[in-house]
Every structure is written in C-alpha cells, then in structure tokens.
Design an enzyme around this catalytic site. Structure first.
Site, PDB file in Angstrom:
ATOM      1  N   ASP A 157     -31.477  -7.312 -29.647  1.00  0.00           N
ATOM      2  CA  ASP A 157     -30.584  -7.751 -28.570  1.00  0.00           C
ATOM      3  C   ASP A 157     -29.934  -9.028 -29.056  1.00  0.00           C
ATOM      4  OD1 ASP A 157     -32.996  -9.611 -28.025  1.00  0.00           O
ATOM      5  OD2 ASP A 157     -31.460 -10.357 -26.675  1.00  0.00           O
TER       6      ASP A 157
ATOM      7  N   ASP B 147     -36.531  -9.785 -20.136  1.00  0.00           N
ATOM      8  CA  ASP B 147     -37.292 -10.768 -20.902  1.00  0.00           C
ATOM      9  C   ASP B 147     -38.260 -11.452 -19.938  1.00  0.00           C
ATOM     10  OD1 ASP B 147     -35.733 -12.426 -19.403  1.00  0.00           O
ATOM     11  OD2 ASP B 147     -34.885 -13.532 -21.088  1.00  0.00           O
TER      12      ASP B 147
ATOM     13  N   CYS C 238      -9.441   0.219 -28.682  1.00  0.00           N
ATOM     14  CA  CYS C 238      -8.720   0.534 -29.928  1.00  0.00           C
ATOM     15  C   CYS C 238      -7.895   1.811 -29.786  1.00  0.00           C
ATOM     16  CB  CYS C 238      -9.701   0.644 -31.087  1.00  0.00           C
ATOM     17  SG  CYS C 238     -10.468  -0.944 -31.467  1.00  0.00           S
TER      18      CYS C 238
ATOM     19  N   CYS D  88     -12.087   2.290 -35.336  1.00  0.00           N
ATOM     20  CA  CYS D  88     -12.912   2.288 -34.122  1.00  0.00           C
ATOM     21  C   CYS D  88     -12.355   3.269 -33.091  1.00  0.00           C
ATOM     22  CB  CYS D  88     -12.949   0.877 -33.547  1.00  0.00           C
ATOM     23  SG  CYS D  88     -13.874   0.732 -32.013  1.00  0.00           S
TER      24      CYS D  88
ATOM     25  N   HIS E  63     -14.803  -3.799 -26.866  1.00  0.00           N
ATOM     26  CA  HIS E  63     -14.751  -3.388 -28.279  1.00  0.00           C
ATOM     27  C   HIS E  63     -16.005  -3.829 -29.040  1.00  0.00           C
ATOM     28  CE1 HIS E  63     -13.666  -2.875 -32.441  1.00  0.00           C
ATOM     29  NE2 HIS E  63     -14.070  -4.118 -32.611  1.00  0.00           N
TER      30      HIS E  63
ATOM     31  N   CYS F 185     -13.214   3.156 -29.817  1.00  0.00           N
ATOM     32  CA  CYS F 185     -13.496   2.633 -28.475  1.00  0.00           C
ATOM     33  C   CYS F 185     -12.249   2.733 -27.600  1.00  0.00           C
ATOM     34  CB  CYS F 185     -14.020   1.202 -28.552  1.00  0.00           C
ATOM     35  SG  CYS F 185     -12.753  -0.077 -28.563  1.00  0.00           S
TER      36      CYS F 185
HETATM   37 ZN   LIG Z   1     -12.648  -0.788 -30.741  1.00  0.00          ZN
END
Ligand SMILES: [Zn+2]
Length: 376
Positions: free
Chosen positions: A271, A89, A314, A309, A340, A311
């Site tokens: 963002d 930025d 998870c 999920c 996550h 990830c």
């Molecule tokens: Zn997750």
C-alpha cells in the site's frame, strides 16, 4: 487462507481467500484514508481501476466520523460502498507520526488528537475494538512504528512490547469475533514485524510473532527514514523467516521500482499514498517513466497521458487538456491524474502476476526496473 500458485526465485504468485473475495497476489491496496481516495475518487471509480483491496485508516475514522458512527451505519463496506476486501491499519502509525504529545506505556498510548487536541488513549484492545466496529476484512495489529535511524536498545525494548501487544490483539480479536452482533465475525488479523534496520532484532521478532499463527504478516517500520538499500537488505533478511503459507505485506511502500524489488524478494502485498499524492501534484506514473504534467512542454501535446495505458483518462483526454486543468487549478486535474496513477499501479501488479503465470517475471522486472523511476 493463502494459496501459493508458483514461485520465481523468491518471488511468489498466489491467491488470498478472504470473506469479501479473493485477492490475486502480488497486489496493491488503494489507500482511502478516511473512506475516500484523496482526489475525489470513490468506490465506484475503484471498480473500474482494477482495484482489488481498499485500505482505510483506523486513526482518521476513529476521530471522524467516529467508529461508533460507522458501526451504526453498517460498517465500512456499507458506508463506502466498496464490496471487496478492506484492510484497516491499526492506528499505530498515525498515533506515532501525526499525534502530538504522546505518552507510551505498557497499556498503550495516550495522545492528543491532531484535529482538536483532545486526549485519546489507544492500546491493543482499543485498536481491535475500533477495527471491529469498522468491520474491515483484515485488521492490523497495534504496534509501535519507530522512525529510522533509531537506537538499538530502544528498538529492542519496543519490539518486545510490540510482541506483548500482539498477544493482546489476538485475544481481543477472538473475543470480538465471537460476539453475536459483530459486523464481520470472520475478521482477520495480521501481525507486524518491527526492528528498525537491525537484522538480528527483525529476525528474532519475526520468529516470535509467527508462533501466533495469524492470518498474515506485515513488515512495518520501513520507508521511514532509512536508505532504499537498507530497506531492501531488511526485506531480504526477514522474508525467509516469514511463514510460506501466509501473505506478506510491506507497509507503506512505495515507488513502482520499490514494489518490483520487493516482489523479487518475496513480498505479496503493498500500500502507498504515493500514486494519489503525487498525482495531486501533477506527477503521473507511466510505462515510460514519471511525467510532470505542470511542464509547459505539454501545452499543445495532443497525445494521451500514457500511450500504453488503457485507463479511462488515457482513453479520453490529452496531455494538453490535463496540463491546462493543472495550470487552472481545476479539481478535475487531480481527479484525472489520481485515476490514471491508481490504474497504473493496479495494472503494474496485474502485469507482474501475468509475467509470473507465463514464467517471465525476471525478464519483466529487469525490463522495467531501469525505466519506471526515470523523470521524463
Ligand atoms: Zn492512464
């Protein structure tokens, strides 16, 4: 260069080619303020979290460790070990929101550092030099971000100054990119649309800045005090005025629902600190809605944080364990929840792209807009 692949109403599926790799759009940028995601997440983690772009903050890195230090260390890519695209930025937002005792003039802004109070001057040229030292893929123009609501006359004057600043940014960026020892001689520049909640000022300013033929354009000055409805109204007014062959970036927005609504209105890039910040307070974004992991109902819950999920968190840990970590004040609680949430945001945008590729974006948006903001 932005390539439009398909259009779904006003929503766009595209790809943005940069010197540090392609960005499939729409995309979410993961905010690494001072070169790190808050919550002890590094570039090594981001690679596993479907992150495409890292965003770093000019103001913070200018104060600590100093952009001259980052330059000596080879620029942000080498310093943080993130090889993909990085957007910096301009510092403008922080100068106007964090710094104390600021004084705005045509040349730029004098302000006191929020770290130790020492006086700093930043104008378009300084912002471009700092971002050139950081060596980011995309530099943002130096602008004034005005909080809403704001007085019409002030906004008009401020927008005119921001346009003049943009010409100076472009000229300075061209000069810096041509220097023999520039870290990224192909650094791109995005201009920023301002105009508070006034459609006529927004549209007029957008028409002025698109004349500069920049690498991309952002909508700034939203999610700073106005209502969600006003934000959507302004996005709807501005996007038709934005060049079709350039990426469109909505700065600092927002919740998963805000993102889906903005994609619907033609935005490509986002963002927000929200996934990481909310995670540090125990709030997990899931495909069923938002979970507060501090809640006692998770004490004996052995299911994953989000059963839908994939990830790393998870796939391995239970709600009971994450709840315990938060209650015990363990740093790992924040780290796992941030991992996550970032994975969730990056996957949300991936699913948006997939739904566009299969011609089902409208159905996808209609299905998830009523769900993702629910507290469960
Ligand atoms: Zn997750």
């Amino acid at each position: 260069m932005y390539q439009l692949l398909s259009q779904h109403g006003a929503a766009r599926r595209g790809v943005f080619h940069t010197p540090h790799g392609d960005i499939q759009m729409p995309a979410f940028m993961n905010v690494a303020t001072a070169g790190a995601i808050k919550g002890a997440v590094s570039a090594l983690d981001l690679k596993r979290l479907k992150c495409q772009v890292q965003l770093c903050n000019t103001y913070h890195l200018h104060l600590r460790p100093g952009d001259d230090v980052v330059r000596k260390l080879g620029g942000l890519h080498r310093f943080t070990r993130w090889e993909g695209p990085i957007l910096t930025d301009s510092g403008g937002f922080q100068v106007f929101s964090l710094a104390k005792l600021r004084n705005i003039k045509e040349e730029g802004v004098t302000f006191a550092s929020h770290v130790d109070g020492h006086r700093i001057f930043m104008g378009p040229e300084q912002s471009m030099r700092i971002q050139s030292n950081l060596g980011s893929t995309i530099a943002m123009a130096f602008d004034e971000c005005i909080e809403n609501p704001a007085e019409y006359r002030y906004v008009k004057q401020s927008c005119e100054r921001t346009v003049r600043w943009l010409y100076r940014c472009k000229e300075e960026m061209n000069r810096l990119n041509a220097l023999p020892d520039t870290i990224n001689p192909r650094q791109m520049l995005f201009g920023i649309n301002q105009g508070s909640t006034y459609e006529d000022l927004r549209i007029h300013q957008m028409r002025q800045i698109r004349e500069l033929d920049l690498d991309g354009y952002a909508i700034g000055g939203l999610a700073v005090g106005e209502s969600t409805e006003e934000m959507y109204r302004i996005i709807e007014a501005v996007t038709p005025e934005m060049p079709k062959d350039r990426p469109r970036y909505l700065m600092g927005v927002g919740t998963p629902v805000n993102i889906l609504e903005a994609v619907r209105r033609g935005v490509d890039l986002f963002d927000c600190v929200m996934p990481a910040r909310n995670a540090r307070h125990g709030h997990a974004f899931t495909w069923q809605g938002i979970r507060n992991m501090m809640n006692a109902k998770y004490t004996l819950d052995e299911s994953p944080l989000d059963p839908e999920c994939d990830c790393p968190v998870c796939q391995n840990f239970t709600r009971a364990y994450i709840h315990h970590l938060f209650k015990s004040g363990e740093m790992l609680a924040m780290r796992l929840c941030v991992i996550h949430n970032l994975y969730f945001y990056n996957t949300l945008l991936e699913k948006v792209r997939n739904s566009m590729d299969s011609g089902e974006f409208d159905a996808f948006a209609s299905r998830y807009i009523p769900v993702l903001g629910n507290r469960i």
